[in-house]
Design an enzyme around this catalytic site. Structure first.
Site, PDB file in Angstrom:
ATOM      1  NE  ARG A 178     110.625 105.740  56.294  1.00 34.50           N
ATOM      2  CZ  ARG A 178     110.190 106.849  56.865  1.00 34.50           C
ATOM      3  NH1 ARG A 178     109.278 107.589  56.261  1.00 34.50           N
ATOM      4  NH2 ARG A 178     110.655 107.239  58.041  1.00 34.50           N
ATOM      5  CG  ASN A 231     114.282 113.627  51.707  1.00 32.55           C
ATOM      6  OD1 ASN A 231     115.132 114.506  51.592  1.00 32.55           O
ATOM      7  ND2 ASN A 231     113.322 113.682  52.613  1.00 32.55           N
ATOM      8  CB  CYS A 254     115.693 120.232  53.152  1.00 32.58           C
ATOM      9  SG  CYS A 254     115.654 119.121  54.577  1.00 32.58           S
ATOM     10  CG  HIS A 307     118.827 115.163  55.528  1.00 34.59           C
ATOM     11  ND1 HIS A 307     118.135 114.037  55.159  1.00 34.59           N
ATOM     12  CD2 HIS A 307     117.912 116.172  55.523  1.00 34.59           C
ATOM     13  CE1 HIS A 307     116.865 114.349  54.926  1.00 34.59           C
ATOM     14  NE2 HIS A 307     116.715 115.644  55.143  1.00 34.59           N
ATOM     15  CE1 TYR A 357     116.954 112.809  58.392  1.00 31.79           C
ATOM     16  CE2 TYR A 357     116.521 115.148  58.642  1.00 31.79           C
ATOM     17  CZ  TYR A 357     116.120 113.899  58.230  1.00 31.79           C
ATOM     18  OH  TYR A 357     114.881 113.725  57.670  1.00 31.79           O
TER      19      TYR A 357
END
Length: 436
Positions: free
Chosen positions: A94, A148, A170, A200, A254
């Site tokens: 990440r 995710n 989610c 999202h 988001y």
């Protein structure tokens, strides 16, 4: 009667949240066995989390057997539900996504833009292997995916895996419902939001409180109070009055990446210079959490876990399992096949939608055509997701390039190639499909 849940990615810092969720629902969802499974690299964390989970269960006095293993296939034997919460490459991967993206002036968020693309490319092949194991070992089990990017991963599984009992969850819709309840000073169980869109990238088209349409009142309250219903991993910068009045729907946290792109990038670059990437912040949060988890006197989920960004995960995942197990027929927001619920999107694509939850899985509630003001970008986002899935399955460089170009957070053909090449090199150990 036995009721077994296997949690893949059991060494995650989120695990105490879902253990608490099972304990809170024990009368209606009387789980008899929980098996936590992880990979060798996560062995130490898995042992720490297992010890804490056992203390939590012991304190509750509930007759739940809990164990851990590194043998995934063994863990799946006789499972009724399989929850997946994995991170291929860990937080180090990440960090590379975020650093490389930000170094080229692109938002470096883990599930959106370039970072989201590469998280999906690393994750989809692994999740397909997991789904294959489930199909062979416990074919009747429901796979509840929290990994995710949840919508993209769930669509890849439903399209390319032989195991079709897959549902994505989610915590964002839960965050939004709880925030509306807080704004309107009412019980969260009295709040219903009609969600339309994708994971999202979902909108709250209508908000009902005790059956009455209060959408306009909620939108006004949101502006008056400048309410932040973002999870811990997203810092809100607020919405303008003009945008909310024009949209006439609840945006989700988001959406700032798409409708406040420049401001969000500036905020992220400042945070990057001052505190490092979000992944570095999360690493410290995780280190602190696991130090707490080691405390042999700790037998509850620590409050600090909410800083991790996964608040309400257990509600989303455990409510879903409870409703399937009991054939409740209640309405929950899940990631599942469109099947015509939104006519503007492909029938075989995954959307985030309100659905009736039965023992046979979710039945998406038709929401009709997309409102014109979000139709174009939602269709673009879905096409982008389909390109990502095709690239992850095929290892086709040009498919990955097309996905990068078409993502609204990149959308620059030269920058797309630079990002793609750097990220492919950075993650080559986790992208064997691109090495041919």
């Amino acid at each position: 009667m036995s009721l077994k849940v296997t949690i893949i990615g059991g060494g995650s810092s989120y695990t105490p949240e879902i253990i608490e969720g099972f304990m809170n629902r024990y009368p209606s969802f009387p789980v008899t066995e929980i098996v936590l499974v992880d990979i060798e690299k996560g062995h130490n964390k898995l042992k720490i989390v297992t010890s804490l989970a056992k203390r939590m269960i012991q304190k509750s006095g509930l007759p739940i057997k809990l164990s851990y293993t590194l043998d995934r296939r063994k863990a799946l034997e006789n499972a009724d539900f399989v929850a997946t919460q994995i991170r291929v490459g860990g937080l180090d991967a990440r960090e590379k996504d975020e650093r490389i993206s930000l170094s080229h002036g692109v938002i470096g968020q883990e599930t959106n833009g370039a970072g989201g693309i590469f998280k999906a490319l690393r994750t989809i092949p692994v999740m397909l292997d997991i789904a294959q194991d489930i199909h062979e070992i416990c074919p009747n089990a429901w796979m509840i995916n929290f990994t995710n990017p949840a919508g993209i991963v769930t669509e890849a599984l439903l399209k390319y895996s032989p195991h079709k009992k897959v549902i994505g969850v989610c915590n964002i819709p839960f965050n939004m419902k709880n925030s509306v309840a807080e704004m309107m000073d009412c019980n969260v169980n009295d709040v219903e939001i009609e969600f339309i869109g994708m994971n999202h990238f979902v909108f709250g088209r209508s908000v009902y409180i005790q059956g009455e349409d209060r959408t306009a009142a909620v939108l006004e309250k949101m502006l008056q109070q400048n309410v932040d219903y973002s999870p811990a991993n997203i810092v809100s910068i607020g919405w303008s009055e003009t945008f909310i009045h024009a949209l006439k729907m609840l945006p989700n946290p988001y959406h700032q990446y798409y409708f406040q792109k420049e401001e969000t990038l500036e905020k992220d670059l400042t945070a990057f210079k001052e505190n490092g990437t979000r992944s570095e912040v999360v690493k410290q949060v995780e280190m602190d959490l696991f130090e707490k988890y080691k405390d042999e006197n700790l037998d509850v989920k620590p409050e600090e876990l909410e800083k991790r960004g996964g608040a309400y995960y257990s509600d989303a995942a455990c409510n879903l399992m409870d409703s399937i197990h009991n054939n409740k027929g209640d309405v929950q927001t899940v990631n599942t096949m469109n099947n015509g619920a939104i006519p503007d999107l492909p029938t075989n694509s995954v959307i985030e939608v309100n659905a009736v939850i039965t023992k046979d899985g979710p039945k998406a509630i038709a929401s009709g055509h997309l409102p014109l003001n979000i139709k174009g970008i939602t269709i673009q986002m879905k096409a982008f997701e389909e390109l990502v899935i095709e690239a992850a399955i095929s290892g086709d460089y040009l498919k990955a390039y097309e996905a990068m170009v078409m993502n609204p957070l990149v959308q620059n053909e030269k920058k797309a190639k630079i990002l793609l090449d750097e990220l492919l090199e950075a993650h080559k150990d986790y992208l064997p499909q691109f090495q041919k």
